[in-house]
Design a protein around this motif. Structure first.
Motif, short mmCIF file in Angstrom:
data_model
loop_
_atom_site.label_atom_id
_atom_site.label_comp_id
_atom_site.label_asym_id
_atom_site.label_seq_id
_atom_site.Cartn_x
_atom_site.Cartn_y
_atom_site.Cartn_z
N ASP A 150 0.79 -1.46 0.11
CA ASP A 150 -0.10 0.04 0.03
C ASP A 150 0.96 1.10 0.07
N ARG A 151 2.11 1.08 0.35
CA ARG A 151 2.83 2.18 0.35
C ARG A 151 4.21 2.19 -0.60
N VAL A 152 4.62 0.98 -0.82
CA VAL A 152 5.72 1.00 -1.79
C VAL A 152 5.35 -0.45 -2.67
N ARG A 168 18.06 9.28 1.05
CA ARG A 168 18.44 8.91 2.49
C ARG A 168 19.21 10.11 3.07
N LYS A 169 20.11 10.40 2.22
CA LYS A 169 21.32 11.38 2.79
C LYS A 169 20.94 12.72 2.67
N HIS A 170 19.73 13.05 2.03
CA HIS A 170 19.56 14.44 1.94
C HIS A 170 18.13 14.82 2.56
N THR A 171 17.72 16.29 2.96
CA THR A 171 16.98 16.67 3.54
C THR A 171 15.40 16.60 2.91
N ASN A 172 14.41 16.84 3.49
CA ASN A 172 13.03 16.77 2.95
C ASN A 172 12.78 17.79 1.88
N SER A 173 13.42 19.03 2.05
CA SER A 173 13.50 19.93 1.22
C SER A 173 14.11 19.76 -0.29
N TRP A 174 15.27 19.27 0.00
CA TRP A 174 15.91 18.73 -1.14
C TRP A 174 15.11 17.89 -1.80
N GLY A 202 18.55 4.03 -7.12
CA GLY A 202 18.96 2.83 -6.37
C GLY A 202 18.10 2.22 -5.70
N GLY A 203 16.64 2.55 -5.68
CA GLY A 203 15.67 1.79 -5.05
C GLY A 203 16.12 2.32 -3.36
N ASP A 204 16.85 2.95 -3.15
CA ASP A 204 17.09 3.27 -1.50
C ASP A 204 16.07 4.19 -0.96
N MET A 205 15.63 4.04 0.02
CA MET A 205 14.54 4.66 0.90
C MET A 205 14.40 4.13 2.31
N ASN A 206 13.94 5.03 3.09
CA ASN A 206 13.81 4.64 4.53
C ASN A 206 12.14 5.26 4.76
N GLU A 207 11.91 5.11 6.02
CA GLU A 207 10.37 5.70 6.40
C GLU A 207 10.17 7.21 6.24
N ARG A 208 11.47 7.71 6.42
CA ARG A 208 11.29 9.53 6.35
C ARG A 208 11.19 9.74 5.06
N VAL A 209 11.76 8.80 4.06
CA VAL A 209 11.75 9.26 2.49
C VAL A 209 10.39 8.67 1.93
N ILE A 210 9.91 7.58 2.39
CA ILE A 210 8.61 7.00 1.96
C ILE A 210 7.57 8.15 2.33
N TYR A 211 7.44 8.72 3.56
CA TYR A 211 6.57 9.43 4.10
C TYR A 211 6.53 10.94 3.29
N LYS A 212 7.75 11.37 2.85
CA LYS A 212 8.01 12.49 1.99
C LYS A 212 7.35 12.35 0.94
N ILE A 217 5.17 5.15 -5.10
CA ILE A 217 6.56 4.58 -5.04
C ILE A 217 6.52 3.25 -5.85
N VAL A 218 7.45 3.02 -6.53
CA VAL A 218 7.36 1.81 -7.54
C VAL A 218 8.71 1.28 -7.19
N HIS A 219 8.89 0.07 -6.57
CA HIS A 219 10.22 -0.72 -6.40
C HIS A 219 10.11 -1.79 -7.40
N TRP A 220 10.51 -3.05 -6.91
CA TRP A 220 10.51 -4.13 -7.65
C TRP A 220 10.53 -5.67 -6.75
N ASP A 221 10.19 -6.59 -7.27
CA ASP A 221 10.31 -7.90 -6.51
C ASP A 221 11.23 -8.81 -7.34
#
Length: 214
Positions: A4-6, A82-88, A115-125, A133-137
């Motif tokens: 539902d989120r990714v 993940r290495k950047h701010t929400n405003s970025w 890179g498919g890189d994300m965390n909770e903060r990135v997902i929420y933003k 948000i489209v990843h892969w299996d």
């Protein structure tokens, strides 16, 4: 990851699969990949473009759209969110969206993080910005592996109905060009057909509606 989120796979009753191609660099392989797909009868696939690549190669970006393939965003620059701010993040997403619209006419909310890189903060933003948000299996690792047989073995045995397969159409990775025809042929032999990510999403919505009516 929560579907539902990714989105990493959308389970289906039909044997359909979404081939997805990330593009962040070059001209030769992207152009050749379009020819490979057409020669192998693939009329439906989803391309995730970085904004900076689309801006530098608007002619190829337009060709992808004109040939009927789905266009989606891979952010503006290929950097770890993940290495950047929400405003970025917000600026990157908006800039990519604007350039992709200008070059292809596609106003997309489909988004794949570099890179498919994300965390909770990135997902929420990203969700707060109405991004799907489209990843892969299934990860082909075609950017890393040189052995075509290894790329194929990472995909074909692991693909399932509703799978989202990660591939690339970037210079200098010509191994992607060689592996796609084999992957397509073997998946067809197993009874699969190919759709866009949006078509997978529509199938998911139809299943939900039919389930609600039972």
């Amino acid at each position: 990851m929560s579907t539902d989120r990714v989105l990493s796979r959308i389970p289906m009753n039909k044997k359909v699969i979404a081939l997805t191609f990330d593009i962040a660099n070059g001209r030769a392989v992207p152009l050749r990949m379009l020819s490979v797909l057409r020669r192998n009868g693939i009329r439906k696939a989803t391309f995730f473009l970085t904004g900076i690549w689309a801006g530098l190669n608007p002619d190829i970006a337009r060709q992808i759209r004109q040939k009927g393939y789905e266009i989606a965003s891979h952010g503006y620059r290929h950097q770890d969110y993940r290495k950047h701010t929400n405003s970025w993040i917000e600026q990157e997403v908006k800039t990519a969206k604007k350039i992709i619209l200008q070059t292809t006419g596609e106003n997309t909310n489909l988004f794949r993080t570099p890179g498919g890189d994300m965390n909770e903060r990135v997902i929420y933003k990203l969700k707060s910005m109405n991004q799907t948000i489209v990843h892969w299996d299934v990860d082909s690792l075609d950017w890393k592996l040189k052995d075509i047989s290894k790329i194929v073995k990472r995909v074909v045995p692991h693909a399932r109905a509703g799978s989202i397969i990660l591939l690339h159409a970037c210079d200098p990775w010509t191994q992607s060009l060689a592996s796609v025809p084999i992957i397509v042929r073997r998946l067809r032999q197993k009874g699969y057909s190919f759709v866009t990510v949006t078509e997978l999403l529509h199938g998911k919505k139809r299943r939900r509606k039919s389930g609600a009516n039972r």
